[in-house]
Design an enzyme around this catalytic site. Structure first.
Site, PDB file in Angstrom:
ATOM      1  N   ASP A   2       0.816  -1.220   0.000  1.00  0.00           N
ATOM      2  CA  ASP A   2       0.000   0.000   0.000  1.00  0.00           C
ATOM      3  C   ASP A   2       0.847   1.266   0.000  1.00  0.00           C
ATOM      4  O   ASP A   2       2.071   1.216   0.156  1.00  0.00           O
ATOM      5  CB  ASP A   2      -0.960  -0.006   1.202  1.00  0.00           C
ATOM      6  CG  ASP A   2      -0.293  -0.451   2.501  1.00  0.00           C
ATOM      7  OD1 ASP A   2       0.953  -0.379   2.594  1.00  0.00           O
ATOM      8  OD2 ASP A   2      -1.004  -0.870   3.414  1.00  0.00           O
ATOM      9  N   ASP A  57      -7.205  -2.432  14.496  1.00  0.00           N
ATOM     10  CA  ASP A  57      -8.591  -2.727  14.130  1.00  0.00           C
ATOM     11  C   ASP A  57      -8.702  -4.013  13.305  1.00  0.00           C
ATOM     12  O   ASP A  57      -9.731  -4.299  12.719  1.00  0.00           O
ATOM     13  CB  ASP A  57      -9.221  -1.540  13.367  1.00  0.00           C
ATOM     14  CG  ASP A  57      -8.526  -1.246  12.036  1.00  0.00           C
ATOM     15  OD1 ASP A  57      -7.555  -1.966  11.676  1.00  0.00           O
ATOM     16  OD2 ASP A  57      -8.960  -0.308  11.336  1.00  0.00           O
ATOM     17  N   HIS A  61      -7.027  -4.812  10.582  1.00  0.00           N
ATOM     18  CA  HIS A  61      -6.825  -4.724   9.124  1.00  0.00           C
ATOM     19  C   HIS A  61      -5.540  -5.394   8.666  1.00  0.00           C
ATOM     20  O   HIS A  61      -4.571  -5.498   9.415  1.00  0.00           O
ATOM     21  CB  HIS A  61      -6.891  -3.262   8.638  1.00  0.00           C
ATOM     22  CG  HIS A  61      -5.722  -2.408   9.034  1.00  0.00           C
ATOM     23  ND1 HIS A  61      -5.820  -1.042   9.171  1.00  0.00           N
ATOM     24  CD2 HIS A  61      -4.418  -2.699   9.298  1.00  0.00           C
ATOM     25  CE1 HIS A  61      -4.639  -0.546   9.490  1.00  0.00           C
ATOM     26  NE2 HIS A  61      -3.776  -1.527   9.572  1.00  0.00           N
ATOM     27  N   GLU A  95      -9.605  -1.868   5.723  1.00  0.00           N
ATOM     28  CA  GLU A  95     -10.219  -1.513   6.997  1.00  0.00           C
ATOM     29  C   GLU A  95     -11.489  -2.346   7.234  1.00  0.00           C
ATOM     30  O   GLU A  95     -11.975  -2.987   6.308  1.00  0.00           O
ATOM     31  CB  GLU A  95     -10.572  -0.019   6.977  1.00  0.00           C
ATOM     32  CG  GLU A  95      -9.371   0.908   6.759  1.00  0.00           C
ATOM     33  CD  GLU A  95      -8.428   0.984   7.959  1.00  0.00           C
ATOM     34  OE1 GLU A  95      -8.329   0.024   8.731  1.00  0.00           O
ATOM     35  OE2 GLU A  95      -7.777   2.043   8.110  1.00  0.00           O
TER      36      GLU A  95
HETATM   37  P1  PGA Z   1       2.467  -1.023  12.512  1.00  0.00           P
HETATM   38  O1  PGA Z   1       1.257  -1.054  11.476  1.00  0.00           O
HETATM   39  O2  PGA Z   1       3.402  -2.114  12.073  1.00  0.00           O
HETATM   40  O3  PGA Z   1       3.082   0.321  12.378  1.00  0.00           O
HETATM   41  O4  PGA Z   1       1.902  -1.289  13.856  1.00  0.00           O
HETATM   42  C1  PGA Z   1       0.732  -2.280  11.068  1.00  0.00           C
HETATM   43  C2  PGA Z   1      -0.508  -2.084  10.224  1.00  0.00           C
HETATM   44  O5  PGA Z   1      -1.243  -1.099  10.414  1.00  0.00           O
HETATM   45  O6  PGA Z   1      -0.763  -2.941   9.366  1.00  0.00           O
END
Ligand code: PGA
Length: 258
Positions: free
Chosen positions: A67, A136, A138, A143
């Site tokens: 992404d 959350d 995801h 999301e």
């Molecule tokens: P993070 O993000 O590794 O910075 O915790 C992970 C994500 O949102 O997929």
């Protein structure tokens, strides 16, 4: 699903690096799906170390990132282009033309998303997909309520994600609201998927993804339907797993398995 719980973040990162190295040793021209965020930093550090110290070779590897934020230029310090260059690509011998990261600045997102999906297919599909997980639930920026069949597209970020990612920006107002992201359906086509997670703050999301129902409310739960998925966890993030003892028992028995 294979669930491997490591005592620390560092050990979890080393297990992940060994999985990547095994893939590259058996298929030097493997296609890797890569993730950004704080979680895979330890993995990337270990891959860089293996490249320098053990000659782990990326010269034939192709990569696709999950992404990118919409609106951030490649040289923006919070763009995922910048992140990948800083934390991995500039330290290894991957040819520049083999790197693919969704564009956050194209003038035709629809055409770009179609091209990205097509390009993954042209390269033979993703052999090993690395994933993080949001608090959350995801995966990539899929999301809650993202279709489990979704493909690469623009997504509006959830409030929770904007708050979680505000730590990288000067304020939450600066976090882009949109992102371009591979879909859950895109991720599910990878031949092997490895999700990394650490920190207590994600324990509920990880438990829901592994032991809850398959639901678009926790898009990581779609991995329950993947035939070759692996969850690499640290001690803290595994704290809400009901079947933890069982996973650890399997882990202990694994070397003797038929
Ligand atoms: P993070 O993000 O590794 O910075 O915790 C992970 C994500 O949102 O997929």
């Amino acid at each position: 699903m294979e669930i491997i719980i490591s005592e620390t973040y560092e050990q979890m990162s080393q297990v992940a690096a060994r999985v990547v190295a095994r893939t590259l040793n058996s298929k030097p021209n493997a296609v890797l799906g890569l993730a950004t965020g704080s979680t895979p930093l330890g993995l990337y550090q270990e891959l860089v170390r293996m490249h320098r110290a053990e000659g782990l070779d990326f010269s034939q590897v192709t990569t696709f990132n999950l992404d990118e934020y919409v609106g951030l230029r490649e040289d923006h310090r919070q763009s995922y282009h910048y992140f990948m260059h800083e934390n991995l690509f500039q330290h290894i011998n991957i040819p520049r033309q083999n790197i693919h990261i969704p564009s956050g600045t194209t003038d035709n997102y629809e055409a770009f998303c179609r091209w990205y999906e097509e390009r993954i297919k042209q390269c033979g599909g993703i052999d090993l997909q690395i994933l993080g997980i949001g608090s959350d639930g995801h995966i990539a920026f899929n999301e809650p309520t993202s279709s489990l069949g979704s493909r690469t597209r623009i997504k509006t970020l959830a409030k929770q994600t904007i708050e979680d990612n505000a730590r990288f920006f000067d304020s939450a107002d600066e976090v882009p609201v949109y992102a371009i992201t591979m879909g859950v359906g895109t991720i599910m086509e990878a031949r092997k998927v490895v999700l990394l997670a650490n920190k207590k703050s994600k324990a509920a999301a990880v438990a829901a993804a592994i032991e809850g129902p398959v639901t678009s409310m926790i898009t990581a739960s779609a991995l329950q339907l993947h035939p070759n998925s692996m969850f690499l966890l640290d001690n803290e993030v595994a704290s809400q797993l009901k079947m933890r003892e069982y996973y650890e028992w399997i882990q202990a028995k694994m070397p003797d398995a038929p």
